[in-house]
Enzyme design. Sequence first.
Site, PDB file in Angstrom:
ATOM      1  N   GLU A  78      -4.774 -26.173 -26.516  1.00 58.61           N
ATOM      2  CA  GLU A  78      -3.751 -26.451 -27.536  1.00 58.61           C
ATOM      3  C   GLU A  78      -3.939 -27.857 -28.124  1.00 58.61           C
ATOM      4  OE1 GLU A  78      -1.796 -24.066 -28.599  1.00 58.61           O
ATOM      5  OE2 GLU A  78      -1.755 -22.630 -26.932  1.00 58.61           O
ATOM      6  N   ASN A 101      -0.677 -21.539 -35.727  1.00 58.30           N
ATOM      7  CA  ASN A 101      -1.260 -20.265 -35.274  1.00 58.30           C
ATOM      8  C   ASN A 101      -2.773 -20.284 -35.203  1.00 58.30           C
ATOM      9  OD1 ASN A 101       1.003 -18.835 -34.850  1.00 58.30           O
ATOM     10  ND2 ASN A 101       1.094 -17.966 -36.907  1.00 58.30           N
ATOM     11  N   GLU A 151       9.547 -21.821 -39.081  1.00 54.68           N
ATOM     12  CA  GLU A 151       8.290 -21.147 -39.384  1.00 54.68           C
ATOM     13  C   GLU A 151       8.328 -20.341 -40.680  1.00 54.68           C
ATOM     14  OE1 GLU A 151       6.368 -19.924 -35.804  1.00 54.68           O
ATOM     15  OE2 GLU A 151       5.116 -18.516 -36.882  1.00 54.68           O
ATOM     16  N   LYS A 194       2.693 -32.384 -33.276  1.00 51.07           N
ATOM     17  CA  LYS A 194       3.485 -31.149 -33.301  1.00 51.07           C
ATOM     18  C   LYS A 194       4.872 -31.431 -33.887  1.00 51.07           C
ATOM     19  CE  LYS A 194       5.015 -26.934 -31.149  1.00 51.07           C
ATOM     20  NZ  LYS A 194       5.117 -26.025 -30.029  1.00 51.07           N
ATOM     21  N   LYS A 242      11.583 -23.513 -29.407  1.00 47.24           N
ATOM     22  CA  LYS A 242      11.520 -22.057 -29.218  1.00 47.24           C
ATOM     23  C   LYS A 242      11.760 -21.769 -27.741  1.00 47.24           C
ATOM     24  CE  LYS A 242       8.277 -20.616 -32.805  1.00 47.24           C
ATOM     25  NZ  LYS A 242       6.964 -19.985 -33.020  1.00 47.24           N
ATOM     26  N   HIS A 264      -3.915 -17.770 -21.565  1.00 49.01           N
ATOM     27  CA  HIS A 264      -3.593 -17.998 -22.976  1.00 49.01           C
ATOM     28  C   HIS A 264      -4.574 -19.004 -23.599  1.00 49.01           C
ATOM     29  CE1 HIS A 264      -1.187 -18.332 -26.581  1.00 49.01           C
ATOM     30  NE2 HIS A 264      -1.127 -19.644 -26.426  1.00 49.01           N
ATOM     31  N   ARG A 281      28.095 -19.824 -23.903  1.00 49.09           N
ATOM     32  CA  ARG A 281      27.748 -19.942 -25.342  1.00 49.09           C
ATOM     33  C   ARG A 281      26.918 -21.179 -25.672  1.00 49.09           C
ATOM     34  NH1 ARG A 281      32.791 -17.488 -25.945  1.00 49.09           N
ATOM     35  NH2 ARG A 281      32.395 -15.296 -26.409  1.00 49.09           N
ATOM     36  N   HIS A 316      -4.374 -13.767 -29.445  1.00 49.14           N
ATOM     37  CA  HIS A 316      -3.385 -12.827 -28.912  1.00 49.14           C
ATOM     38  C   HIS A 316      -4.007 -11.447 -28.684  1.00 49.14           C
ATOM     39  CE1 HIS A 316       0.253 -15.325 -30.420  1.00 49.14           C
ATOM     40  NE2 HIS A 316      -0.041 -15.605 -29.167  1.00 49.14           N
ATOM     41  N   ARG A 375       4.694 -24.310 -40.579  1.00 49.51           N
ATOM     42  CA  ARG A 375       4.537 -24.206 -39.119  1.00 49.51           C
ATOM     43  C   ARG A 375       3.482 -23.148 -38.747  1.00 49.51           C
ATOM     44  NH1 ARG A 375       9.430 -24.524 -34.664  1.00 49.51           N
ATOM     45  NH2 ARG A 375       8.159 -24.224 -32.829  1.00 49.51           N
ATOM     46  N   HIS A 432      -4.731 -18.225 -32.767  1.00 53.95           N
ATOM     47  CA  HIS A 432      -3.802 -17.343 -32.059  1.00 53.95           C
ATOM     48  C   HIS A 432      -3.819 -15.901 -32.553  1.00 53.95           C
ATOM     49  CE1 HIS A 432      -2.460 -21.055 -30.335  1.00 53.95           C
ATOM     50  NE2 HIS A 432      -1.564 -20.450 -29.584  1.00 53.95           N
TER      51      HIS A 432
HETATM   52  N1  LIG Z   1       8.199 -22.171 -26.501  1.00 55.04           N
HETATM   53  C1  LIG Z   1       7.036 -22.376 -27.047  1.00 55.04           C
HETATM   54  O1  LIG Z   1       6.923 -22.923 -28.160  1.00 55.04           O
HETATM   55  C2  LIG Z   1       5.799 -21.987 -26.298  1.00 55.04           C
HETATM   56  C3  LIG Z   1       4.549 -22.437 -26.735  1.00 55.04           C
HETATM   57  C4  LIG Z   1       3.428 -22.112 -25.977  1.00 55.04           C
HETATM   58  C5  LIG Z   1       3.558 -21.332 -24.838  1.00 55.04           C
HETATM   59  N2  LIG Z   1       4.795 -20.896 -24.443  1.00 55.04           N
HETATM   60  C6  LIG Z   1       4.950 -20.093 -23.231  1.00 55.04           C
HETATM   61  O2  LIG Z   1       4.532 -20.871 -22.119  1.00 55.04           O
HETATM   62  C7  LIG Z   1       4.150 -19.993 -21.071  1.00 55.04           C
HETATM   63  C8  LIG Z   1       2.902 -20.522 -20.427  1.00 55.04           C
HETATM   64  O3  LIG Z   1       3.145 -21.805 -19.929  1.00 55.04           O
HETATM   65  P1  LIG Z   1       2.274 -22.438 -18.751  1.00 55.04           P
HETATM   66  O4  LIG Z   1       0.842 -22.244 -19.055  1.00 55.04           O
HETATM   67  O5  LIG Z   1       2.771 -23.807 -18.527  1.00 55.04           O
HETATM   68  O6  LIG Z   1       2.572 -21.437 -17.532  1.00 55.04           O
HETATM   69  P2  LIG Z   1       3.493 -21.492 -16.233  1.00 55.04           P
HETATM   70  O7  LIG Z   1       4.836 -22.019 -16.525  1.00 55.04           O
HETATM   71  O8  LIG Z   1       3.402 -20.170 -15.580  1.00 55.04           O
HETATM   72  O9  LIG Z   1       2.710 -22.529 -15.315  1.00 55.04           O
HETATM   73  C9  LIG Z   1       1.444 -22.180 -14.812  1.00 55.04           C
HETATM   74  C10 LIG Z   1       1.406 -22.164 -13.284  1.00 55.04           C
HETATM   75  O10 LIG Z   1       1.320 -23.491 -12.787  1.00 55.04           O
HETATM   76  C11 LIG Z   1       2.351 -23.752 -11.843  1.00 55.04           C
HETATM   77  N3  LIG Z   1       2.642 -25.179 -12.010  1.00 55.04           N
HETATM   78  C12 LIG Z   1       3.486 -25.759 -12.894  1.00 55.04           C
HETATM   79  N4  LIG Z   1       3.386 -27.094 -12.837  1.00 55.04           N
HETATM   80  C13 LIG Z   1       2.458 -27.377 -11.892  1.00 55.04           C
HETATM   81  C14 LIG Z   1       1.903 -28.583 -11.386  1.00 55.04           C
HETATM   82  N5  LIG Z   1       2.254 -29.776 -11.892  1.00 55.04           N
HETATM   83  N6  LIG Z   1       0.958 -28.513 -10.404  1.00 55.04           N
HETATM   84  C15 LIG Z   1       0.546 -27.305  -9.929  1.00 55.04           C
HETATM   85  N7  LIG Z   1       1.032 -26.129 -10.376  1.00 55.04           N
HETATM   86  C16 LIG Z   1       1.985 -26.160 -11.348  1.00 55.04           C
HETATM   87  C17 LIG Z   1       3.443 -22.788 -12.189  1.00 55.04           C
HETATM   88  O11 LIG Z   1       4.270 -22.517 -11.108  1.00 55.04           O
HETATM   89  C18 LIG Z   1       2.639 -21.560 -12.621  1.00 55.04           C
HETATM   90  O12 LIG Z   1       2.242 -20.826 -11.501  1.00 55.04           O
HETATM   91  C19 LIG Z   1       4.000 -18.618 -21.678  1.00 55.04           C
HETATM   92  O13 LIG Z   1       5.046 -17.804 -21.246  1.00 55.04           O
HETATM   93  C20 LIG Z   1       4.094 -18.871 -23.175  1.00 55.04           C
HETATM   94  O14 LIG Z   1       4.661 -17.784 -23.874  1.00 55.04           O
HETATM   95  C21 LIG Z   1       5.891 -21.202 -25.148  1.00 55.04           C
HETATM   96 ZN   LIG Z   2      -0.681 -21.121 -27.812  1.00 47.77          ZN
END
Ligand SMILES: NC(=O)c1ccc[n+]([C@@H]2O[C@H](COP(=O)([O-])OP(=O)(O)OC[C@H]3O[C@@H](n4cnc5c(N)ncnc54)[C@H](O)[C@@H]3O)[C@@H](O)[C@H]2O)c1
Ligand SMILES: [Zn+2]
Length: 375
Positions: free
Chosen positions: A187, A247, A239, A229, A145, A267, A123, A254, A243, A250
């Site tokens: 971003e 977007n 949001e 942020k 999030k 992305h 939990r 998207h 917030r 986006h």
């Molecule tokens: N929670 C939120 O507010 C929020 C906001 C924006 C995006 N997201 C989410 O984030 C995700 C995308 O995140 P991301 O772009 O970090 O992707 P990711 O976590 O897949 O990382 C990208 C790639 O880089 C590798 N990697 C990570 N750190 C590394 C490093 N230091 N050196 C070399 N390789 C490395 C990972 O293994 C992966 O293959 C999506 O799922 C998206 O929905 C969430």
């Molecule tokens: Zn984004």
Amino acid sequence: MNVIVRLRKKIDESYGISIGNYSLAQLAAEIAKDGFGNSYCIVCDSNVKKLFGTRLLHELRKKKLEAGIVSFEAGERNKSLRNVEAVLGEMLSMGFDRKSCVIALGGGISGDLAGFAASVYLRGINFVQVPTTLLAMVDSSIGGKTGVNLALGKNTVGSFAQPKKVYASTQFIKSLPKNEFSNGMAEVVKQAVLNDAKFFSFLENNAGKILAREPKVMAEVIRKNCELKARVVEKDEKEANYRRVLNLGHTIGHAIETLGEYKAHSHGEAVSIGIVVENRIAAMLGLLKGEEECRVSMLLHEFGLPTELPDYAPEKILALTKKDKKAVSGKVKYSLPVAIGKMYSRKGEYGVFVDDKTVLEALRCGDDCCSCCCV
Ligand SMILES: NC(=O)c1ccc[n+]([C@@H]2O[C@H](COP(=O)([O-])OP(=O)(O)OC[C@H]3O[C@@H](n4cnc5c(N)ncnc54)[C@H](O)[C@@H]3O)[C@@H](O)[C@H]2O)c1
Ligand SMILES: [Zn+2]
């Protein structure tokens, strides 16, 4: 008869983001000092486990902390409920309890999945974020999030759960592939456009050092971005209104990601194109000046991001924007800038409904009708 269960909650979920050029040993020392758990479970993807996870585990154990590691296959399609279940199962079998703390180590995918797992394990237990991609440092690790994808939609299951602390180390940035670095910069540029003209100029003036990933400049980029942020999230955690400004880029972004089946464009690339198109909409509506639209496109281009729309039918993009989970009865509110550093609002309401004709015109408009021809 009537019984009332009184549950008025007053909780302080504030947390710190520590930014520096920390080694894994220094990170372990910080985690040990902060003491958010009596034992620690690192949750990360398979790449991050090889790159940093096993070494961080070793460093934690050297500090005499009880620690374990659970990993899942890297990649967006693995940000799934099935993997949450697998992670939770492993945590149980390894004996983690209510006083344990999850260390969400990795990019946004690890952060989202690990944060969600922590928020439902027994939990809910403590978790901290150790972001290793630029995107995770400047975006996904802030705001609380967490969640995973269902086959029918991205980020459709999740929770709002705040970490106890975020530890952002610029050392992780060194090994990032170029496209992952650009992803994060999309971003960062967005954040500057919607919040802070001075920060935007800082990015313009330091583009070379940023591209060289100089730790000091990157630490400043991350610090400023987190601050911006954080101010947005503080104003509107769930949001309801403000917030929404996050977007920017986006709505169109998207739709582009979907048309590319999440393979053709990352992305960040989709958001970059989204920002360019949405700024054009803002310019067409007379909200944003042509020169400002141009400055934003040039900066995105400088950071290696695309600024031109791929060859998708504008009607298809428009139709997809209406299916966005943020659309209400098929109507979409766009977050649009009125200047670099300032977003459109009317009577305190952020976002603006844009008619289909304007969106289509902005989508059809090639370089020739953009007020700048410098990109
Ligand atoms: N929670 C939120 O507010 C929020 C906001 C924006 C995006 N997201 C989410 O984030 C995700 C995308 O995140 P991301 O772009 O970090 O992707 P990711 O976590 O897949 O990382 C990208 C790639 O880089 C590798 N990697 C990570 N750190 C590394 C490093 N230091 N050196 C070399 N390789 C490395 C990972 O293994 C992966 O293959 C999506 O799922 C998206 O929905 C969430
Ligand atoms: Zn984004």
